[in-house]
Each structure stands twice: as C-alpha cells, then as structure tokens.
Write a protein that holds these residues in place. Sequence first.
Motif, short mmCIF file in Angstrom:
data_model
loop_
_atom_site.label_atom_id
_atom_site.label_comp_id
_atom_site.label_asym_id
_atom_site.label_seq_id
_atom_site.Cartn_x
_atom_site.Cartn_y
_atom_site.Cartn_z
N GLY A 8 0.86 -1.18 0.00
CA GLY A 8 0.00 0.00 0.00
C GLY A 8 0.89 1.23 0.00
O GLY A 8 1.69 1.43 -0.91
N SER A 318 -10.53 -5.58 -7.63
CA SER A 318 -11.85 -5.39 -7.01
C SER A 318 -12.60 -6.70 -6.85
O SER A 318 -13.50 -6.80 -5.99
CB SER A 318 -12.69 -4.42 -7.85
OG SER A 318 -13.04 -4.99 -9.11
N ASP A 341 -4.05 0.17 -1.39
CA ASP A 341 -4.48 -1.22 -1.22
C ASP A 341 -3.29 -2.06 -0.73
O ASP A 341 -2.22 -2.05 -1.33
CB ASP A 341 -4.98 -1.77 -2.55
CG ASP A 341 -5.75 -3.07 -2.40
OD1 ASP A 341 -5.27 -3.96 -1.68
OD2 ASP A 341 -6.82 -3.21 -3.01
#
Length: 394
Positions: A8, A318, A341
Amino acid sequence: MAFYLKQGKRNLLEDIKGDETELNKLQDFLSNLCNTKHINFLLGSGASSTSIPTMLKMAEKVEDILDEAESKVEGVKPLYESLKYKYNGNLEEILGILYSKQIYDNGVGSNDPKVSTLASEIEEVIYREINVDIYSEDHSLTVDLYKLLYDKMSKRSRDLPRLNVFTTNNDLFNEAALDLLGIDYNNGFGGGLKKLFNPSRFNYSYSKASETLPDRYEAINNMVYLYKLHGSINWREFDSGSYFLNIEEFEVEPGTSNNEVALIYPTPLKQNKSLGTPYADIMREFKAKISIPNSVLFVIGYSFSDEHVNNFIYYALSSNSSLSVVLFGDFEDKPIYEVGDNRVFSIYGKHEDGEKVHYFKSVVERLLPDLDADKKKDFLKEFSEKLNDLVRQQ
C-alpha cells in the motif's frame, strides 16, 4: 542508497538498516511470492529498453523525417509541431489525437491527408525502431536478460500451473529467448505450413506420457504461456477464407518497412484499434488469468499509460481478494498507488553501484529467485527431514 518495499503506502523496509539487509529482505519477499499457485508477469517497454528506444527517443527520430513528409503532403510538419508543443512531444498523445481525427473524418465522410500522412510516418518510425536484428551482438544483452528471466521462472514444479507472461511489447525478444533456451511456449498460434491464431489454444495444456506409470500423463516442464497484448511485428492479417482464423505468423526481415502487420501502436486510444481478434481474445485471457484466486502479478517496465490494461488490473483487484500485484517502480502519481491497497506492493530504489533496483536488468539478475534452485532446496530439505524421522524411529 535506499530500497523501498511498500505495501500500500507503508514502507516495509523503514526499520531495516543496511543495503545488504534490505536487499535480502526484497529477495526473501519475492521468493515467497513465487510460491503462489498462479504466477503472472506483465512486461512493458522497459523490459526491452536496452535495445528499443523509448517513446521520447522515437519522437526525436520522427522529427528527422518531417521535411521529407512535408514534401509529400503540405502541412504535415506544422501539424506535428503544434501537437508536439501541446503534448510535450508525447507520441502516445499525438497518435491518439491523430487516430481520433481519422475516426471523425471517416464518420463524416471526409479525409485530411496531412493527418493520415503524419500518423503513417509516426507508425513507420516506431515499426522500424522495433524491427531490429535480435540475434546481433548489439542486442545480446537484451536477449540474455529475457533468457535469464525464463531460465529462473519457468522451472516451476510440474504440479503447479505454468507461467503466464503478458507483454505490451511488439518485439520478438520473448520468443528469441524461449527458442534459445529450448522452452516450449503457447502464444495462441498453431498449425502446419501456416501458423494461425486460434484463441482456444490458450486453454490447451501440454503433457507427456509418464515414464513410470502407464496410462498416466504429466505436465511438460518449462512450459510458458505468452500473451502479446498489442500484437507483434510478425503478425499480419490475411484472407484465409475463415471467419476467425485470419491472423498468421510470418518471418519478418529485420530493417524492413511495415507491411500491413497486425501491430498496435502506443496510444491511449488503442481501444479503437483493438476490439477484434486477436486483441480482444488476448485481453480476455489477461482479465481471466489475474482474476483466478491465489494469483500474483509482477509488473516490470510498464508505465501504466495504457488505460484498458490498467482497467483490467483494477477490475481484478476489485473482484479477486487473493490477488497480489507487485509493481517494480515508483508509481505514487498513479491511481493504483493512491488507493493504498495492501495487496499492491511497490519496489524501487537504487543499489550501491547506482543501478536502479526496479529496472528489468536488476530485477532478473539480483532480485528474482531461481525456482529450479528453490525446487532442489525443497527436495533436499524434504529428504533430510524424512531421513531424520527414520533415524529417530530406530
């Protein structure tokens, strides 16, 4: 010197001191990820940059032929100069505008010769720069780097799925490296005298008869699935008499001109040129493969300038909670980083000799593990453990 391994937005190396320690951490991290069931690579232009010029260098070569182009069609040079000024010499943006204008002209039944001429001249420069003699000494370093990548990564256990390599490059360095190593690969083409594209071939698995068990088959070692997302300089369309088998591989001569090959040129509007076979088929494979659970996608030499490739990566993130994406490069200005993420990792920085850790050369020479060596270590470890168990039982 500093290395970065970000999960991330958090740097996992911030509390580690010493270049060698950081390097070991990076190597261990990648070695562990290479045990993931499904391994995918996405290779961009940076992987071939030791042989193929960047878009910026190609833009300089376009300027060298403008006077000749102007002599053919008046207005070509002023058009390029205006686009160059507006888009900072970015050939992707310039080609995108030219393609858009051509699409508009076709829609209203008109034609602007300076637009079509400039687009053709730019395409010709790009093709000429890509169509190099890959077996010459000038390109031995690039071929050796690709060979090292495949030598390390293709030797997975036959019990695991084969390696998937996706590339936006149109050159033939992947094929050359695989041929020189004697590694079988499936690129969607097959046949006899003519090698024809058939997307169903991507669903084929290759096996051989077991040497020890009758009526049993085992996967072929060192098999690779190669997907060229934007086509190749040795692909072309031809009238085969078949509705869908109309793309063939052919032997391309280095240094020759573009001869109606099925080559996709670098522009954000590539979607307008890539909706049919074989591009849509290969893009579907890309989407499908990175959407499989327990997958990792290693991204090397890719600048995230291609929106339809980016969108498939975003879609997979996703929908596939077990996907890991490893970016070799600093992409803090890209959406994939800004989201933060924790399944997205970024690796970049410099070695003590100044070489960038995220460049293709460094990645394949210094970071990626040798899966065959790892496999032998696992075998020796398993043998040692079983031997110790036998000793304890006595």
